[in-house]
Design a protein around this motif. Sequence first.
Motif, PDB file in Angstrom:
ATOM      1  N   ASN A  95       0.846  -1.194   0.000  1.00  0.00           N
ATOM      2  CA  ASN A  95       0.000   0.000   0.000  1.00  0.00           C
ATOM      3  C   ASN A  95       0.880   1.243   0.000  1.00  0.00           C
ATOM      4  O   ASN A  95       1.674   1.457   0.913  1.00  0.00           O
ATOM      5  N   TYR A  96       0.723   2.105  -1.006  1.00  0.00           N
ATOM      6  CA  TYR A  96       1.573   3.292  -1.156  1.00  0.00           C
ATOM      7  C   TYR A  96       1.476   4.206   0.060  1.00  0.00           C
ATOM      8  O   TYR A  96       2.467   4.809   0.485  1.00  0.00           O
ATOM      9  N   LYS A  97       0.291   4.314   0.653  1.00  0.00           N
ATOM     10  CA  LYS A  97       0.098   5.225   1.784  1.00  0.00           C
ATOM     11  C   LYS A  97       0.937   4.824   2.999  1.00  0.00           C
ATOM     12  O   LYS A  97       1.175   5.636   3.884  1.00  0.00           O
ATOM     13  N   LEU A  98       1.369   3.564   3.044  1.00  0.00           N
ATOM     14  CA  LEU A  98       2.152   3.088   4.187  1.00  0.00           C
ATOM     15  C   LEU A  98       3.652   3.315   4.014  1.00  0.00           C
ATOM     16  O   LEU A  98       4.426   3.035   4.923  1.00  0.00           O
ATOM     17  N   THR A  99       4.065   3.828   2.852  1.00  0.00           N
ATOM     18  CA  THR A  99       5.492   3.975   2.567  1.00  0.00           C
ATOM     19  C   THR A  99       6.035   5.296   3.100  1.00  0.00           C
ATOM     20  O   THR A  99       5.291   6.244   3.372  1.00  0.00           O
ATOM     21  N   SER A 143       5.367   8.475   0.826  1.00  0.00           N
ATOM     22  CA  SER A 143       4.012   9.018   0.784  1.00  0.00           C
ATOM     23  C   SER A 143       3.825  10.139   1.797  1.00  0.00           C
ATOM     24  O   SER A 143       2.865  10.917   1.703  1.00  0.00           O
ATOM     25  N   LYS A 144       4.718  10.221   2.794  1.00  0.00           N
ATOM     26  CA  LYS A 144       4.659  11.258   3.829  1.00  0.00           C
ATOM     27  C   LYS A 144       3.416  11.170   4.702  1.00  0.00           C
ATOM     28  O   LYS A 144       2.993  12.161   5.301  1.00  0.00           O
ATOM     29  N   HIS A 145       2.800   9.979   4.791  1.00  0.00           N
ATOM     30  CA  HIS A 145       1.641   9.821   5.670  1.00  0.00           C
ATOM     31  C   HIS A 145       2.048   9.488   7.112  1.00  0.00           C
ATOM     32  O   HIS A 145       1.199   9.429   8.003  1.00  0.00           O
ATOM     33  N   ASP A 172      -2.265   5.438 -10.987  1.00  0.00           N
ATOM     34  CA  ASP A 172      -2.063   5.902  -9.616  1.00  0.00           C
ATOM     35  C   ASP A 172      -0.683   5.457  -9.179  1.00  0.00           C
ATOM     36  O   ASP A 172       0.087   4.909  -9.954  1.00  0.00           O
ATOM     37  N   HIS A 173      -0.358   5.675  -7.921  1.00  0.00           N
ATOM     38  CA  HIS A 173       0.998   5.377  -7.445  1.00  0.00           C
ATOM     39  C   HIS A 173       1.300   3.891  -7.471  1.00  0.00           C
ATOM     40  O   HIS A 173       2.451   3.494  -7.497  1.00  0.00           O
ATOM     41  N   TYR A 206       3.360   6.611   8.302  1.00  0.00           N
ATOM     42  CA  TYR A 206       3.357   5.211   8.729  1.00  0.00           C
ATOM     43  C   TYR A 206       4.752   4.584   8.619  1.00  0.00           C
ATOM     44  O   TYR A 206       5.158   3.797   9.472  1.00  0.00           O
ATOM     45  N   ASN A 207       5.448   4.894   7.511  1.00  0.00           N
ATOM     46  CA  ASN A 207       6.846   4.459   7.326  1.00  0.00           C
ATOM     47  C   ASN A 207       7.032   2.956   7.509  1.00  0.00           C
ATOM     48  O   ASN A 207       8.014   2.498   8.111  1.00  0.00           O
TER      49      ASN A 207
END
Length: 542
Positions: A358-362, A365-367, A451-452, A369-370
């Motif tokens: 999931n891109y959002k977890l990378t 993505s600056k979210h 998308d990403h 989660y890293n």
Amino acid sequence: PNIDSFHGFGCNLDSSSNCLAGMVEKTSLDDSQADAVYHALTSRVALIQGPPGTGKTFIGALLARMIRENSDESILCVCYTNHALDQFLEHLHDNGEDKIVRIGGRSKSETIKKYQIRELSRTKTELDDVSARRLRAVVAKLHENNEHILKLMKIVNAPLGWKHPEGGAEAIIRLDHPDFFEQLAKPDAGSGFQVVGKKSRVVKDDTIWKAWGQGEGCPNYLKEEPYNRDLLESYGRVWKMSKSDRIQLIEQWRVDALSDKRSILQEEVARYQDLYAEKQSILQEKDLQILNDARVVGATTTGAAQFRDILASKGAGVLIVEEAGEVFESHVLSALSKDTKHVILIGDHKQLRPKAENYKLTCVSKHGYNLDCSLFERLVCSGSLSSTMLRVQHRMRPDISKMVRAQTYPDLKDHQSVSKYPSVRGVSSNVVFLDHDIEEDSAKKRGRDVDHATTKSNSHEAAVCVEIARFFLLQGYKPDQIVIITPYVGQLLKIVHRMRDKIAETTAYVSDLDRRELEDNDLEELEDDNGLHPDKENVRCA
């Protein structure tokens, strides 16, 4: 460097300067490799960063051998890929280590295959008589239980018919829904007569039931005398229901009819799980006996997680993680046990990170989660523990390494051997960049949104890659000297197919890891042999 050069060399780890100077003077290690060895042997948690070509696998194997020969500790080596694990274990085997066990069965190395735990289990270790009898009894019960489960599943998954030995619709609605039974049961035509429907066809027991379930209207013969005298009251409730309501009601009846069978099925599945756990427990006794005889145990991150309990029972005192920059932190932690005394992480966080789906977890993505920040990267970048870096590369010619040095590794040095590579035939420069303005294949053409997470492809570049490969084949290079690399699995697929179509005398193949990547991205699967053909030359695509 050759591990053989260490025979007879010894030093006092309490004196760092003398030890480092001795290693550099009396062995084939360079300064940074000697520093890495000293750091690993004097730190409970050692972090060794290795840019491309600096000898990470060599240092890992050397450390494993030095620990093995100078202590009684057993070693667990964990790698991200099967290929890296095979390489590591081959290094040890080639230098005399034979007490090796490889967890998992995906080895491609002919040398290491015989050390796979299942192979050793078949050839070396026998269960005692009591355990063997117990295993045979459990396997027999598992087979019997599995047959029973399959029969039950066939029953509970079958559509609800009018009649069924286990209880059909007729038995359910006769008692609980008499108004439906009146409408859906075949009318009684009287002694010596039959009920006929359209085109004078005989009405079977389930004819009306099937028609109702398919959403059809009330048959005309049910509307006529004498069959409709007592049915007018229930007619509307039954025949005016929508098809979707009928389907929903039939499903509810089916669930009700098979509730007892479902309960029995759940009990049988639970029993199967208990029997399977008992079987695994017996086999683990055998596996543990094999592991206890080993000094070096190798596993991929997947294998280490799968065999976590038995590896914990083995209690290896030393954990070496190869490609640590590509391994999730949780995977490293799961490989630790209460007996772990020494951890050596070898990798490079400036190359590939762990792959988060999931891109959002990378991290990028600056979210926040890293998830793809490895334990190795976190510890190196935090500075909470000391680390060391291998600084001399033995792989890239200077034309390539100077670009890597300028962008990522300013302290990276070239070993003298890389300056002796011959120039590439057929081109004026050993490094060539091609620029073009042909756009990527459209998302519409690939049938997916952009998308990403979407892979990309460019047919023009794929065609150019194949023609460049053809050009170098004509210069006299062998196919196994050519590798085509692309960052996108969609482009990989394009190149592989074009290579196979356009260059008849060669074929293209991909690794198991890349093949799984294609499948994970819902792209076309390649043939089982990955494209390798014994009667053709093979070009590697990755």
